[in-house]
Design a protein around this motif. Structure first.
Motif, PDB file in Angstrom:
ATOM      1  N   VAL A  55      18.664 -31.211  36.869  1.00 27.91           N
ATOM      2  CA  VAL A  55      18.574 -30.227  37.788  1.00 27.91           C
ATOM      3  C   VAL A  55      20.056 -29.566  38.195  1.00 27.91           C
ATOM      4  O   VAL A  55      21.015 -30.348  38.125  1.00 27.91           O
ATOM      5  N   ASN A  94      10.796 -24.077  47.404  1.00 24.98           N
ATOM      6  CA  ASN A  94      10.708 -24.404  46.060  1.00 24.98           C
ATOM      7  C   ASN A  94       9.271 -23.655  45.333  1.00 24.98           C
ATOM      8  O   ASN A  94       8.330 -23.156  46.157  1.00 24.98           O
ATOM      9  N   SER A 152       7.558 -27.506  44.299  1.00 27.60           N
ATOM     10  CA  SER A 152       7.980 -28.260  43.250  1.00 27.60           C
ATOM     11  C   SER A 152       8.953 -29.191  43.854  1.00 27.60           C
ATOM     12  O   SER A 152       9.582 -28.932  44.736  1.00 27.60           O
ATOM     13  N   PRO A 153       9.032 -30.483  43.348  1.00 29.31           N
ATOM     14  CA  PRO A 153       7.964 -30.830  42.180  1.00 29.31           C
ATOM     15  C   PRO A 153       6.913 -30.993  42.461  1.00 29.31           C
ATOM     16  O   PRO A 153       6.208 -30.902  43.528  1.00 29.31           O
ATOM     17  N   VAL A 193      15.780 -26.043  38.515  1.00 27.40           N
ATOM     18  CA  VAL A 193      17.020 -25.717  39.122  1.00 27.40           C
ATOM     19  C   VAL A 193      16.469 -26.233  40.529  1.00 27.40           C
ATOM     20  O   VAL A 193      15.800 -26.746  40.696  1.00 27.40           O
ATOM     21  N   SER A 194      17.629 -25.738  41.459  1.00 27.72           N
ATOM     22  CA  SER A 194      17.402 -26.283  42.754  1.00 27.72           C
ATOM     23  C   SER A 194      16.225 -26.062  43.752  1.00 27.72           C
ATOM     24  O   SER A 194      15.819 -26.823  44.406  1.00 27.72           O
TER      25      SER A 194
HETATM   26  C1  LIG Z   1      12.862 -28.840  46.040  1.00 25.53           C
HETATM   27  O1  LIG Z   1      13.358 -29.240  44.731  1.00 25.53           O
HETATM   28  C2  LIG Z   1      14.285 -30.057  44.692  1.00 25.53           C
HETATM   29  C3  LIG Z   1      14.839 -30.087  43.187  1.00 25.53           C
HETATM   30  O2  LIG Z   1      13.753 -30.651  42.351  1.00 25.53           O
HETATM   31  C4  LIG Z   1      13.781 -31.422  45.251  1.00 25.53           C
HETATM   32  O3  LIG Z   1      14.985 -32.140  44.865  1.00 25.53           O
HETATM   33  C5  LIG Z   1      13.618 -31.126  46.661  1.00 25.53           C
HETATM   34  O4  LIG Z   1      13.181 -32.202  47.255  1.00 25.53           O
HETATM   35  C6  LIG Z   1      12.624 -30.061  46.522  1.00 25.53           C
HETATM   36  N1  LIG Z   1      12.401 -30.039  47.990  1.00 25.53           N
HETATM   37  C7  LIG Z   1      11.081 -29.825  48.600  1.00 25.53           C
HETATM   38  C8  LIG Z   1      10.958 -29.247  49.935  1.00 25.53           C
HETATM   39  O5  LIG Z   1       9.934 -29.996  47.772  1.00 25.53           O
END
Ligand SMILES: *[C@@H]1O[C@H](CO)[C@@H](O)[C@H](O)[C@H]1NC(C)=O
Length: 206
Positions: A55, A94, A152-153, A193-194
Motif C-alpha cells: 500500500v 475507503n 476496503s479492505p 493505496v491508502s
Molecule cells: C482503509 O484502507 C487502509 C488501507 O488498506 C486500511 O489500512 C484501513 O484500515 C482502512 N480503513 C477502514 C476504515 O476500513
C-alpha cells in the motif's frame, strides 16, 4: 505534472459532450480519443512500472486512477461524476473501485447512459432536450456508482452495497476472484493505496 495526469484531459469534456450532442454519438468521440493511446506503449510501461503489492501511504485513489491505462475509459467517467470523484478524493473514506477494462467499455451493448426502459417509455428521443440530458446523466451516474464499493479492505464473501445500492460480494473460483452475483472476473488489482483499491474487471455489473 504527475505522470498520469495527461490521460485525465479527454474526459474533462464529457459533460460538455453529453450536454451538447444528443444526436451525434458522444461516447464514440470519447472512445476515439482513446484509440490514440495504444495498450502497449513505453509510456504505459513506465507509468505501470511495478505492480503495487504494498500500500502506498498518503497516496489516494484519485491520485492514481488516471494512470492505469487499460481502465482509462471507466476512470474518466469516475472523474466526471461528482458523487464518485469526491468519494475517491476523500482520504478518510475507503472504497474498492471495480473498473471494467477498456475493451469491455468499448463493447457495451448499450451506452452507459442508456436504459432500455427509457426507450420503452419515451421512444427514440429519450435522451434529447434538457430533460433527456438529465436522464442520461442520472443513468451514467448510476452506472459508475454500481462499480464502487464503499469499503476496503473488502473480505471474500462479504456482502456489501455499491454506491448505487446493489448488493454484491466476491468469491474465488478456480483461483480466480469473481464478483457475484454477476459472475464477473477480476483480471487484476491495479492499485492498492491508502483509501482503497482499484480492481480491473472483465465485464460490467449492470
Ligand atoms: C482503509 O484502507 C487502509 C488501507 O488498506 C486500511 O489500512 C484501513 O484500515 C482502512 N480503513 C477502514 C476504515 O476500513
Amino acid at each position: 505534472m504527475k505522470p498520469g495526469s495527461f490521460v485525465a484531459y479527454p474526459f474533462a469534456t464529457i459533460s460538455l459532450i453529453l450536454a451538447c450532442s444528443a444526436e451525434s454519438r458522444p461516447f464514440d468521440s470519447i472512445l476515439a480519443s482513446f484509440n490514440i493511446l495504444s495498450e502497449q506503449s513505453p509510456l504505459r510501461d513506465y507509468i505501470m512500472g511495478t505492480p503495487s503489492e504494498q500500500v502506498s501511504t498518503g497516496v489516494i485513489i484519485s491520485d492514481v486512477i488516471g494512470k492505469t491505462q487499460n481502465i482509462a475509459i471507466f476512470s474518466g467517467l469516475t472523474r466526471d461524476i461528482d458523487t464518485v470523484s469526491s468519494r475517491l478524493d476523500n482520504a478518510a473514506q475507503n472504497a474498492t473501485v471495480l473498473a471494467p477494462d477498456n475493451s469491455v467499455m468499448r463493447n457495451l451493448k448499450r451506452k452507459p447512459w442508456e436504459d432500455p426502459e427509457d426507450y420503452d417509455t419515451l421512444g427514440a428521443n429519450a435522451y434529447q432536450g434538457s430533460s433527456g440530458e438529465d436522464r442520461a446523466r442520472a443513468n451514467l451516474e448510476r452506472f459508475v456508482q454500481a462499480h464502487i464499493v464503499a469499503e476496503s479492505p473488502w473480505e471474500e464473501g462479504k456482502k456489501v452495497k455499491t454506491l448505487s445500492g446493489n448488493q454484491i460480494w466476491w468469491e474465488t473460483k478456480d483461483g480466480q476472484k469473481m464478483i457475484q452475483p454477476a459472475n464477473v472476473k477480476v483480471t487484476s488489482i491495479a492499485e492498492k493505496v491508502s483509501n482503497g483499491e482499484i480492481w480491473v474487471l472483465a465485464g460490467t455489473l449492470t
